[in-house]
Design a protein around this motif. Structure first.
Motif, PDB file in Angstrom:
ATOM      1  N   GLY A 196      22.623  29.424 -19.246  1.00 32.21           N
ATOM      2  CA  GLY A 196      24.030  29.480 -18.876  1.00 32.21           C
ATOM      3  C   GLY A 196      24.436  30.851 -18.372  1.00 32.21           C
ATOM      4  N   ILE A 197      23.916  31.909 -19.009  1.00 29.65           N
ATOM      5  CA  ILE A 197      24.227  33.265 -18.558  1.00 29.65           C
ATOM      6  C   ILE A 197      23.696  33.488 -17.141  1.00 29.65           C
ATOM      7  N   GLY A 198      22.487  32.985 -16.888  1.00 30.19           N
ATOM      8  CA  GLY A 198      21.921  33.127 -15.559  1.00 30.19           C
ATOM      9  C   GLY A 198      22.753  32.443 -14.492  1.00 30.19           C
ATOM     10  N   LEU A 199      23.200  31.222 -14.777  1.00 30.52           N
ATOM     11  CA  LEU A 199      24.023  30.489 -13.813  1.00 30.52           C
ATOM     12  C   LEU A 199      25.384  31.144 -13.614  1.00 30.52           C
ATOM     13  N   LEU A 200      25.882  31.790 -14.663  1.00 28.25           N
ATOM     14  CA  LEU A 200      27.191  32.446 -14.574  1.00 28.25           C
ATOM     15  C   LEU A 200      27.169  33.594 -13.566  1.00 28.25           C
ATOM     16  N   VAL A 201      26.059  34.315 -13.521  1.00 28.46           N
ATOM     17  CA  VAL A 201      25.983  35.480 -12.628  1.00 28.46           C
ATOM     18  C   VAL A 201      25.360  35.145 -11.280  1.00 28.46           C
ATOM     19  N   LEU A 202      24.810  33.936 -11.123  1.00 24.10           N
ATOM     20  CA  LEU A 202      24.136  33.592  -9.879  1.00 24.10           C
ATOM     21  C   LEU A 202      25.005  33.773  -8.639  1.00 24.10           C
ATOM     22  N   PRO A 203      26.283  33.351  -8.638  1.00 25.67           N
ATOM     23  CA  PRO A 203      27.103  33.548  -7.422  1.00 25.67           C
ATOM     24  C   PRO A 203      27.194  35.001  -6.983  1.00 25.67           C
ATOM     25  N   LEU A 204      27.050  35.937  -7.935  1.00 20.63           N
ATOM     26  CA  LEU A 204      27.112  37.358  -7.606  1.00 20.63           C
ATOM     27  C   LEU A 204      25.794  37.872  -7.035  1.00 20.63           C
ATOM     28  N   LEU A 205      24.720  37.132  -7.251  1.00 21.20           N
ATOM     29  CA  LEU A 205      23.388  37.592  -6.846  1.00 21.20           C
ATOM     30  C   LEU A 205      22.981  37.087  -5.474  1.00 21.20           C
ATOM     31  N   LEU A 206      23.553  35.970  -5.034  1.00 18.63           N
ATOM     32  CA  LEU A 206      23.156  35.387  -3.762  1.00 18.63           C
ATOM     33  C   LEU A 206      23.627  36.257  -2.599  1.00 18.63           C
ATOM     34  N   GLY A 207      22.743  36.442  -1.649  1.00 16.80           N
ATOM     35  CA  GLY A 207      23.069  37.228  -0.470  1.00 16.80           C
ATOM     36  C   GLY A 207      22.030  37.002   0.609  1.00 16.80           C
ATOM     37  N   SER A 208      22.144  37.725   1.685  1.00 16.96           N
ATOM     38  CA  SER A 208      21.218  37.538   2.806  1.00 16.96           C
ATOM     39  C   SER A 208      19.855  38.156   2.545  1.00 16.96           C
ATOM     40  N   THR A 209      19.777  39.095   1.602  1.00 15.57           N
ATOM     41  CA  THR A 209      18.504  39.734   1.257  1.00 15.57           C
ATOM     42  C   THR A 209      18.228  39.564  -0.228  1.00 15.57           C
ATOM     43  N   VAL A 210      16.991  39.786  -0.607  1.00 17.63           N
ATOM     44  CA  VAL A 210      16.571  39.642  -2.002  1.00 17.63           C
ATOM     45  C   VAL A 210      16.664  40.999  -2.689  1.00 17.63           C
ATOM     46  N   GLU A 211      17.569  41.100  -3.635  1.00 17.36           N
ATOM     47  CA  GLU A 211      17.742  42.319  -4.401  1.00 17.36           C
ATOM     48  C   GLU A 211      16.962  42.219  -5.722  1.00 17.36           C
ATOM     49  N   PRO A 212      16.695  43.364  -6.384  1.00 14.35           N
ATOM     50  CA  PRO A 212      15.973  43.330  -7.671  1.00 14.35           C
ATOM     51  C   PRO A 212      16.638  42.428  -8.701  1.00 14.35           C
ATOM     52  N   SER A 213      17.966  42.366  -8.692  1.00 15.00           N
ATOM     53  CA  SER A 213      18.666  41.513  -9.651  1.00 15.00           C
ATOM     54  C   SER A 213      18.326  40.045  -9.443  1.00 15.00           C
ATOM     55  N   MET A 214      18.111  39.629  -8.200  1.00 16.35           N
ATOM     56  CA  MET A 214      17.720  38.254  -7.926  1.00 16.35           C
ATOM     57  C   MET A 214      16.311  37.982  -8.439  1.00 16.35           C
ATOM     58  N   ILE A 215      15.429  38.952  -8.321  1.00 13.73           N
ATOM     59  CA  ILE A 215      14.069  38.796  -8.847  1.00 13.73           C
ATOM     60  C   ILE A 215      14.112  38.589 -10.354  1.00 13.73           C
ATOM     61  N   ILE A 216      14.958  39.363 -11.028  1.00 11.47           N
ATOM     62  CA  ILE A 216      15.097  39.208 -12.488  1.00 11.47           C
ATOM     63  C   ILE A 216      15.595  37.813 -12.822  1.00 11.47           C
ATOM     64  N   PHE A 217      16.589  37.332 -12.083  1.00 10.97           N
ATOM     65  CA  PHE A 217      17.104  35.987 -12.311  1.00 10.97           C
ATOM     66  C   PHE A 217      16.002  34.942 -12.140  1.00 10.97           C
ATOM     67  N   VAL A 218      15.213  35.071 -11.077  1.00 16.65           N
ATOM     68  CA  VAL A 218      14.166  34.096 -10.786  1.00 16.65           C
ATOM     69  C   VAL A 218      13.125  34.073 -11.904  1.00 16.65           C
ATOM     70  N   VAL A 219      12.727  35.238 -12.376  1.00 16.30           N
ATOM     71  CA  VAL A 219      11.721  35.307 -13.439  1.00 16.30           C
ATOM     72  C   VAL A 219      12.246  34.675 -14.725  1.00 16.30           C
ATOM     73  N   VAL A 220      13.469  35.059 -15.128  1.00 18.43           N
ATOM     74  CA  VAL A 220      14.049  34.532 -16.368  1.00 18.43           C
ATOM     75  C   VAL A 220      14.267  33.018 -16.262  1.00 18.43           C
ATOM     76  N   TYR A 221      14.784  32.569 -15.120  1.00 14.02           N
ATOM     77  CA  TYR A 221      15.022  31.138 -14.966  1.00 14.02           C
ATOM     78  C   TYR A 221      13.714  30.368 -14.942  1.00 14.02           C
ATOM     79  N   GLY A 222      12.673  30.971 -14.369  1.00  7.54           N
ATOM     80  CA  GLY A 222      11.375  30.318 -14.375  1.00  7.54           C
ATOM     81  C   GLY A 222      10.831  30.154 -15.785  1.00  7.54           C
ATOM     82  N   LEU A 223      10.928  31.195 -16.597  1.00 10.58           N
ATOM     83  CA  LEU A 223      10.461  31.108 -17.980  1.00 10.58           C
ATOM     84  C   LEU A 223      11.213  30.039 -18.757  1.00 10.58           C
ATOM     85  N   ASP A 224      12.457  29.771 -18.365  1.00  9.93           N
ATOM     86  CA  ASP A 224      13.323  28.833 -19.089  1.00  9.93           C
ATOM     87  C   ASP A 224      13.340  27.444 -18.462  1.00  9.93           C
TER      88      ASP A 224
END
Length: 472
Positions: free
Chosen positions: A358-386
């Motif tokens: 739920g925390i990941g989904l809450l911040v996802l709208p803030l992470l989406l953009g035209s380029t891949v930032e480190p914060s998006m990588i963190i989201f992808v890794v955590v969401y993958g583990l879950d």
């Protein structure tokens, strides 16, 4: 005349067991089953990638395409509880081959669609029935019939491989969708599913008895029940018409998966288990949590992450690559979750998993953009583990609360997972068409995860004692 005991021992001693084979046939069957699940997983990755190209060519709304995915997910979920009954009735090899053919046919016919109702038929009906016939129970069936030991390892590998395969394919499908186009990607998926069919027909036997071996890791038959079963088999081979009516001992392979009921009654038993389990609060808690799990994985991220990233200017191939990383870490997360489930309270694990999601989904709208930032990588890794980390603790609670019927109950809980995914896939498409973005879909899913965490944390431990659900 040779005594039955000596006949059985002699037959066992001469059987092509692990002592005379470098590789037990069970591992070949498991490998083919893995390939079959990978072939079936090909389409599971496709809608999120092909949605944008179809919209651009035909002008169809996100809602229409989401409806096709929803039909697929509903059929996948509702077929799952009866998958074992189908395999008992018609055999593993036949059901698996037919399922792969349906997936291949549905994907191939997609290249001819020019009206929206046709995509509902191909993506929804044909592929939904095909993938539903190869649900999670397929992995459990293979492990139960062919393996006397290492069952958990086999189920874990097949389950994690199937879930991860849905995402690892994404970069290749995305690249094909751009060049030569989405039709080429659809044909590749069809070819992948159909290519496994000859292997299934050649190597995926229904039981170890078909190739004259015992299940992998099975000991020599020394029990009275097994000696009687082998004696009956010898009598039948000799043409006897008066063989005693005996049941094989546990662990003895037959033409279908082991069951407590006759194959003809398997579907009836599934409905009986549902009826009794529905009287237990724990069942509804697990079903509600798993419905939210499906909504926040297959329904939202799996279906709409790539279109949402495309809305923010991110190339489809880049977004597909991010989901592929989710699939890789999903394998790690699933195995780790199984290890944790053996050591910690499963309901606490579920609560933690859902809340982190739920925390990941809450911040996802803030992470989406035209380029891949480190914060998006963190989201992808955590969401993958879950991603499917919720499966081991959910299955463990089903087993502890419902006993021998736990696997059937888990089949119905998994059906709730797919129904939740179907509803979320459709609603997210409606939200996108109505507002022009997915923000409300992500925020609503985050709120649902909090609800799932609370429900999981309050699961009653004593449900089994107060409300037994065994099926006579």
């Amino acid at each position: 005349m040779t005594p039955p005991e000596k006949t059985v021992q002699a037959k066992t001693a001469g059987a092509p067991t692990g002592k005379r084979r470098r590789l037990h046939p069970a591992w070949i069957v498991a490998a083919v089953a893995f390939l079959a699940l990978v072939g079936a997983a090909g389409f599971r990755a496709a809608p999120g990638v092909l949605m944008v190209p179809l919209q651009e060519e035909f002008g169809w709304s996100t809602t229409v395409l989401s409806l096709a995915v929803s039909i697929n997910l509903v059929l996948f979920g509702l077929t799952a509880p009866f998958a074992a009954a189908l395999m008992e009735r018609f055999g593993i090899r036949k059901v698996t081959s037919l399922a792969l053919c349906l997936i291949g046919l549905g994907s191939a016919l997609t290249v001819f669609v020019n009206q929206s109702w046709q995509i509902l038929l191909t993506w929804g009906l044909l592929i939904g029935l095909g993938t539903g016939s190869m649900a999670l129970v397929f992995a459990a069936t293979i492990a139960n019939i062919w393996f006397a030991k290492s069952r958990g390892l086999v189920i874990g590998i097949l389950t994690a491989g199937s879930a991860a395969g849905q995402l690892v394919f994404l970069p290749f499908i995305a690249a094909l969708a751009q060049n030569p186009g989405w039709r080429g990607a659809s044909l590749l998926i069809a070819a992948g599913a159909l290519a496994v069919v000859p292997l299934v027909l050649r190597w995926l036997r229904n039981s170890p008895a078909d190739v004259g071996v015992l299940p992998y890791g099975a000991e020599e038959p020394v029990t009275r029940e097994l000696r009687e079963h082998e004696a009956d088999t010898q009598a039948a081979d000799a043409g006897s018409t008066a063989a005693p009516d005996r049941k094989p001992a546990a662990g003895v392979a037959s033409d279908g998966p082991p069951a407590t009921k006759d194959s003809a009654n398997a579907a009836v038993r599934a409905l009986q288990v549902l009826k009794r389990a529905s009287k237990v609060r724990t069942f509804w808690a697990l079903a509600a949590g798993f419905a939210i799990c499906g909504a926040t994985t297959n329904g939202l991220i799996g279906t709409h992450f790539i279109p949402s990233a495309h809305d923010h200017g991110m190339p489809e191939t880049t977004a597909a690559g991010l989901l592929a990383v989710v699939g890789i870490f999903d394998i790690v997360g699933t195995i780790a979750s199984g290890w944790l489930t053996d050591r910690f309270n499963p309901k606490v694990l579920l609560a933690v998993y859902y809340q982190f999601r739920g925390i990941g989904l809450l911040v996802l709208p803030l992470l989406l953009g035209s380029t891949v930032e480190p914060s998006m990588i963190i989201f992808v890794v955590v969401y993958g583990l879950d991603w499917v980390a919720t499966v081991p603790p959910t299955a463990a609670i089903c087993r502890s609360v419902f006993g021998a019927d736990g696997s059937v109950v888990f089949g119905w809980v998994f059906a709730a997972h797919q129904l939740g995914a179907a509803v979320a896939a459709l609603l997210a498409g409606v939200i996108r068409d109505a507002t022009g973005h997915y923000n409300y879909a992500w925020l609503g899913a985050a709120a649902m995860c909090t609800v799932a965490a609370v429900i999981s944390a309050t699961i009653r431990k004593d449900a089994a004692k107060k409300e037994p659900v065994g099926v006579a």
